[in-house]
Scaffold this active site. Sequence first.
Site, PDB file in Angstrom:
ATOM      1  CG  HIS A  61      -1.747  -1.172   1.422  1.00 26.43           C
ATOM      2  ND1 HIS A  61      -2.374  -1.459   2.619  1.00 26.43           N
ATOM      3  CD2 HIS A  61      -2.084  -2.184   0.582  1.00 26.43           C
ATOM      4  CE1 HIS A  61      -3.064  -2.585   2.483  1.00 26.43           C
ATOM      5  NE2 HIS A  61      -2.896  -3.038   1.264  1.00 26.43           N
TER       6      HIS A  61
ATOM      7  CE1 TYR B 274      -0.053   2.765   9.996  1.00 22.38           C
ATOM      8  CE2 TYR B 274       0.434   0.602  10.918  1.00 22.38           C
ATOM      9  CZ  TYR B 274      -0.462   1.484  10.338  1.00 22.38           C
ATOM     10  OH  TYR B 274      -1.761   1.106  10.105  1.00 22.38           O
TER      11      TYR B 274
END
Length: 482
Positions: A70, A133
Site C-alpha cells: 500500500h 507506525y
Amino acid sequence: MTAYGTPLTAAPTPIPGLTVWELPVHGDSRGWFKENWQREKMTAAGLPDFGPVQNNISFNDAVGTTRGIHAEPWDKFVSVATGRIFGAWVDLREGPSFGAVYTCELDPSRAVFVPRGVGNAYQTLEPDTAYAYLVNDHWSADAAYTFLNLADETVAIAWPIPLDQAELSAKDAAHPRLAQVAPVPPRKTLILGAGGQLGRALRDALGERPHIEYATRSQLDLADPDLPTARRWGDYDTIINAAAHTAVDAAETAAGRRDAWAANVTGVAALARIAAEHRLTLVHVSSDYVFDGTLDRPYREDDPVCPLGVYGQTKAAGDALAALAPRHYIVRTSWVIGDGSNFVRTMTGLAARGIDPRVVDDQIGRLTFADDLARGIHHLLTTRAAYGIYNLTGTGEPTSWADIARRVFELTGHDPARVTGVSTDDYYASATTPIAPRPHNSVLETGKIEATGITMRSTFESLAAYVVTASPTSQEVHLPPT
C-alpha cells in the site's frame, strides 16, 4: 535476535528518501528499552522533520501474516515493538525510480522511514508480532491510496514464506500488477491569485501539469473564513500566494481598508497556519511599500519595515505572519509589469494617441517583469534555497516613472520629450479622493537572491522585449503597486 547497544545511525536505500534506522536498544535481564522515535536526535541525524500526528499498531498472531503493498498519501516511520518482520518497499511515485524495490528484516532495533507514495508491505517471521507506525496525517476516507499486487512478477519480491502458504487478505491478493499501477503524482502546488499578472506568468512558467493547481479569487478567496477547510491540505506541498489587495489608494478609504486587511493580513495569517500545520512551503509575494523610501541606498531584506500607508502596513503585517510558517519564502518586489493593465501599456497607448503625459519623476525604482518574478520564485523552490526573505526585482540603473515613460515612447518610435516630469505632490494636487503616500525610494538590493545562482535580467532589456508585445489599454496614467 534484537541487538543491544548499537548507536543511532541511518542508511540510504535504492529508493530515494527511504532510509533504514538502527535504533539503540538498552536491555538487561528484565527486558529492554528504546527511544522508538526521538525528534531532536533523528532530525539531527538526517530524518525529515515529518511531523507525525498519529501512531498505529498492527498486532499479528501467526507467522506468515502478510500485509500490503500500500502506498499511502503520507509519510510513515515503521518499526517493530515485539517480534520480527520481513519488510518490502516499492517506489510507486511518478519518476525515474518507479518500481524500485528494497527489502530487509526489522526487529525492535531497526526502523524504516517511508516517504509518501512508496508502497509498504511486510510479512511476519515470528508469532505475536506488533508492527507500529507513525504517520503525519490523520486517516481519512477521502485519501487516495495506490496498491500493488504482492505477487507482482516485475518487482519479484522474494517472500521468505511463499504467498500460497501465507496469510493474506483477498483484497491484497487482487491488487493490480505494476504495469496497471498509475504512479503516485507529486504533492500539489497551489497558486493563489491565478488571474493576476503574476498568476498568469506563473501559469506560463509552471505549466498545466496535473499536480499544479491555479485558483482565482472567485475560486478561493483569501478572506474566506472557511479557507482552512477549503482543501485537503495534506495533499499539497507548496502554496504560492500571488493574491493581494493592491488598490493602494482605495485602501485609504473605510471600505478599502477593511478589504486590504482581510486579504493582505487575515488571509495570510490563515495561509501561515495552514502551512505550519501541514508542513507546506509558503511563498508569499510582498512589496517595496513595506518601506518608507527615505534611505539613500537600496533596501536590504533585513532593513526594518516602516510603511507609509494602509496598503504598505497590511503588506508589512502579512510579511510578519508569513514568516511564522517554518517553510517560507517572502519575495519582495517592486513595480510589477505583466499580462494586463499596467504602466507600460498605458504609456504605449498614450504615445499612440498623441497624448503628452505628465509623469511622476521623484519616485525611483526598478521595474520587475512578471515572467522574471515567476522565474525567480520557481528557482527558489527548485533549488530549495534557504527559507527567508528575498528581494526580487529587475536589475540595472534605478530610474523614475518619468524615465520609464520616456523610454517607452522612444521604443515605440515617439519623441520622449513629450513626457513631462512632475513631483508626486504636484501630480496629485487636484485629487478629490484619498491618495496613498508612495515611497520615493523603491530600490531593492538583489544580491541575496543572486547568490542562490539566478541572474535577473536588466530592467531596460526586459522593457525592450515587452514593448514589442504590449498593446495599449488605457488613456489613464497608472502607478501600479506591487
